[in-house]
Scaffold this active site. Structure first.
Site, mmCIF file in Angstrom:
data_model
loop_
_atom_site.group_PDB
_atom_site.id
_atom_site.type_symbol
_atom_site.label_atom_id
_atom_site.label_comp_id
_atom_site.label_asym_id
_atom_site.label_seq_id
_atom_site.Cartn_x
_atom_site.Cartn_y
_atom_site.Cartn_z
ATOM 1 N N GLY A 126 -13.964 -16.714 -9.068
ATOM 2 C CA GLY A 126 -15.049 -16.248 -9.577
ATOM 3 C C GLY A 126 -14.902 -18.009 -9.236
ATOM 4 O O GLY A 126 -14.641 -19.030 -8.028
ATOM 5 N N SER A 211 -7.179 -13.450 -6.684
ATOM 6 C CA SER A 211 -8.864 -13.595 -6.871
ATOM 7 C C SER A 211 -9.281 -15.313 -6.172
ATOM 8 O O SER A 211 -8.402 -15.845 -5.326
ATOM 9 C CB SER A 211 -9.503 -12.966 -7.738
ATOM 10 O OG SER A 211 -11.229 -13.217 -6.794
ATOM 11 N N ASP A 290 -4.363 11.869 1.691
ATOM 12 C CA ASP A 290 -3.138 11.793 0.388
ATOM 13 C C ASP A 290 -1.659 13.180 0.148
ATOM 14 O O ASP A 290 -0.756 12.808 -0.107
ATOM 15 C CB ASP A 290 -4.252 12.846 -0.870
ATOM 16 C CG ASP A 290 -3.444 12.819 -2.251
ATOM 17 O OD1 ASP A 290 -2.411 12.506 -2.480
ATOM 18 O OD2 ASP A 290 -4.443 12.942 -3.259
ATOM 19 N N ASP A 293 1.786 10.862 2.123
ATOM 20 C CA ASP A 293 3.099 10.244 0.836
ATOM 21 C C ASP A 293 4.310 11.572 0.230
ATOM 22 O O ASP A 293 4.988 11.201 -0.494
ATOM 23 C CB ASP A 293 2.986 9.688 0.258
ATOM 24 C CG ASP A 293 1.515 10.820 -1.127
ATOM 25 O OD1 ASP A 293 1.566 12.299 -1.221
ATOM 26 O OD2 ASP A 293 0.761 10.103 -1.690
ATOM 27 N N ASP A 297 -1.722 14.551 -4.541
ATOM 28 C CA ASP A 297 -1.518 14.364 -6.404
ATOM 29 C C ASP A 297 -3.184 13.268 -6.941
ATOM 30 O O ASP A 297 -2.901 12.937 -7.753
ATOM 31 C CB ASP A 297 -0.372 14.040 -7.334
ATOM 32 C CG ASP A 297 0.201 12.003 -6.153
ATOM 33 O OD1 ASP A 297 -0.783 11.568 -5.671
ATOM 34 O OD2 ASP A 297 0.771 11.440 -6.081
ATOM 35 N N ASP A 447 -9.915 -3.122 -2.897
ATOM 36 C CA ASP A 447 -10.775 -4.037 -3.486
ATOM 37 C C ASP A 447 -11.630 -4.224 -2.670
ATOM 38 O O ASP A 447 -11.401 -3.973 -1.279
ATOM 39 C CB ASP A 447 -9.503 -5.748 -3.080
ATOM 40 C CG ASP A 447 -10.198 -6.967 -4.218
ATOM 41 O OD1 ASP A 447 -11.036 -6.738 -3.532
ATOM 42 O OD2 ASP A 447 -9.107 -7.103 -4.320
ATOM 43 N N HIS A 486 -10.588 -4.656 -7.678
ATOM 44 C CA HIS A 486 -9.967 -5.529 -7.536
ATOM 45 C C HIS A 486 -9.599 -6.391 -9.261
ATOM 46 O O HIS A 486 -10.525 -6.388 -9.868
ATOM 47 C CB HIS A 486 -11.850 -6.591 -7.595
ATOM 48 C CG HIS A 486 -11.334 -8.439 -7.380
ATOM 49 N ND1 HIS A 486 -10.909 -8.616 -6.472
ATOM 50 C CD2 HIS A 486 -11.687 -9.432 -8.179
ATOM 51 C CE1 HIS A 486 -11.351 -10.605 -6.089
ATOM 52 N NE2 HIS A 486 -11.692 -10.086 -7.275
#
Length: 559
Positions: A126, A211, A290, A293, A297, A447, A486
């Site tokens: 922050g 961050s 999805d 891969d 799931d 994020d 994030h």
């Protein structure tokens, strides 16, 4: 006395003063492994003596001794107690700023009675302005047991100012402190205090943060490449004052434009998309990629397979319902996920990955918020605008209206500070590589403030400048976390021990082929699910058999 873990760094006896050799003990049950000679007959007195014995100029110190068995990490009510340790609180270069406010570089350093020879600097985030609890782990390694509890010496800093507001931007020195100077001074002071307390320097030094903390780690790798043996940079804010903040303004404008109005005509940002709308998008993303891969799931591990997703498949053919999106909503999503551009079409920041984590609370808290009124509480507004007008603009512009951000002219007002604050430009890291440093990037695919694409772009540039991905992985690796918001949260296996991963790489030469990750029992999407996090460009691929909840059913694969 119990022995320390077998991977405790070797004691260099020659470096110890004669007065400290006497306490050196041999473990009675560890096969003759040496216990580090860091204990004192009176650790509380040794702690108190640091205030007078420290060799630090322009620094005030206070100390507090925490006896063993009296406090748990973070002050928790349950769990293992911390060992005895000394908490040193310091203030470097106290002064009065040009704004008339008091400033100093504050830090908190915890020194365990039984030190394992390791030093850990935990990053902030922050606008900083607080001292993070050094009994806890890094914000990008929630799966790490308290490093202090393990015997690390641990430090944090407030980055040169007090309070989480960015109003310190009015003082030029405070800006420099927040950019890099506070971290330099804190690291140097910490290592000096460690030498004073234990009679020698750390065997190994580590930095870990997410961050803003990830930015700080990258800053160390570039400005002070000899300070740390291993740096973990989670969701690194490498372009925060020149790119991600621009994107935050762009995204806010796109979402606010389509938000419904209140009775007075003011828009309610949080209602641009309902939670049902976002879940609809998340389900469509998974339906699109999805399976790439190897198994459906709820986790799209093959992140490259999601790049082709188009939200137009959700557009209503008639009126808006809970099972479709309006054309305005589709348009806003396309604009946001493509990333900001100026009027000439030049990209000002990378776009956002399509990932099912966009339906999680962590994504909404940044982008839309939860305010039911026209006063928004999205972190794009409450945090990023604060940083923009006080610090990222040169000079500050406190009256600026973020909804009037000019994408042709306003980025230039951010360039001066970006030159000392951002870390994306150095894509070689020659000095850090030469000194043998190791670097881990960890980034959630959902994020909403620092795009995982930006980290991927940086890593590809870094690889191009260091002989390709295979050669670059000798000192730097990137791990992307599908579903993660994030630094944590979301439909993700977001709990992992990145600090031990780095220790193994630095001290044992064991480069991470994967990182064991799990979802906590409290995760409402996949409680207790485990997965391997794989080094980019690999992803966790289903083997074709076994439980989809178990990491052993997956293997890291590039295709």
């Amino acid at each position: 006395m119990p022995s320390l873990p077998l991977d405790t760094p070797t004691v260099h006896r020659a470096a110890l003063p004669a007065a400290m050799l006497l306490p050196l003990l041999l473990s009675a049950c560890g096969g003759g492994n040496a216990v580090l000679a860091t204990e004192s007959a009176n650790p509380a007195a040794a702690c108190a003596a640091l205030s007078t014995n420290a060799q630090l100029s322009s620094t005030t110190l206070s100390t507090s001794y925490v006896p063993p068995g009296t406090r748990r990490p973070g002050g928790a009510a349950t769990g293992d107690f911390l060992p005895g340790h000394c908490v040193v609180t310091g203030a470097i270069n106290p002064r009065v700023g040009v704004d008339g406010k008091n400033y100093a570089i504050g830090f908190q350093l915890s020194l365990p009675d039984r030190w394992n020879g390791r030093f850990l600097f935990i990053g902030g985030g922050g606008n900083d302005g607080i001292l993070r609890d050094t009994s806890l782990s890094s914000s990008i390694s929630g799966g790490t047991p308290s490093p202090l509890g393990q015997g690390f010496a641990v430090v944090s800093t407030d980055a040169g100012h007090t309070g989480t507001s960015a109003s310190f931007g009015a003082d030029p020195q405070a800006r420099i402190d927040h950019a890099y100077n506070a971290y330099d001074k804190t690291a140097v002071a910490s290592k000096s205090l460690i030498s004073t307390r234990y009679g020698r320097k750390p065997d190994y030094s580590y930095f870990s943060g997410c961050s803003g903390g990830g930015r700080q780690g990258m800053m160390f790798s570039q400005r002070f490449p000899d300070y740390f043996d291993g740096i973990t940079a989670g969701a690194p804010a490498m372009r925060v004052s020149s790119g991600a903040t621009v994107a935050a303004m762009w995204n806010t404008i796109q979402f606010n434009t389509i938000a419904p109005q209140d009775a007075t005509g003011n828009r309610i940002l949080s209602k641009a998309f309902s939670s049902t709308d976002l879940k609809l998008v998340a389900n469509a993303v998974n339906a699109s990629c999805d399976a790439a891969d190897g198994v459906v799931d709820g986790l799209a591990q093959n992140v490259n397979a999601c790049k082709a997703f188009d939200p137009s498949v959700l557009q209503c053919s008639g009126g808006k319902t809970d099972s479709c999106l309006s054309s305005a909503q589709v348009g806003a999503l396309k604009s946001v996920f493509a990333g900001p551009r100026n009027s000439a079409g030049k990209a000002l920041y990378t776009g956002q990955p399509w990932d099912a984590g966009l339906a999680a609370p962590g994504w909404r808290s940044w982008t839309l918020g939860n305010s039911t009124t026209a006063t928004p509480d999205a972190r794009y507004i409450t945090l990023m605008v604060d940083a923009l007008v006080n610090e990222f603009f040169t000079p500050p512009d406190l009256s600026f209206n973020p909804l009037a951000f000019n994408f042709d002219t306003d980025p230039a007002r951010m360039a001066a500070y970006s030159a000392i604050y951002d870390t994306y430009a150095d894509d070689k890291l020659a000095a850090y590589k030469q000194r043998g440093g190791k670097l881990l990037f960890i980034h959630g695919m959902s994020d909403p403030i620092f795009s995982a694409f930006d980290t991927g772009d940086y890593y590809e540039r870094l690889s191009a400048n260091n002989g390709g991905v295979a050669a670059t992985q000798n000192f730097a690796r990137t791990f992307l976390v599908p579903g993660m918001n994030h630094c944590s949260g979301g439909p993700a296996t977001d709990n992992f021990d990145s600090i031990q991963t780095m220790v193994d790489w630095v001290e044992k030469g064991v480069a991470p082929q994967s990182i064991a990750a799990k979802a906590l029992p409290t995760n409402t999407d996949f409680p207790n699910r485990t997965r391997p996090l794989c080094p980019y460009p690999q992803f966790a691929k289903y083997k074709g058999s076994g439980s989809v909840e178990d990491a052993s059913s997956f293997v890291c694969s590039a295709s």
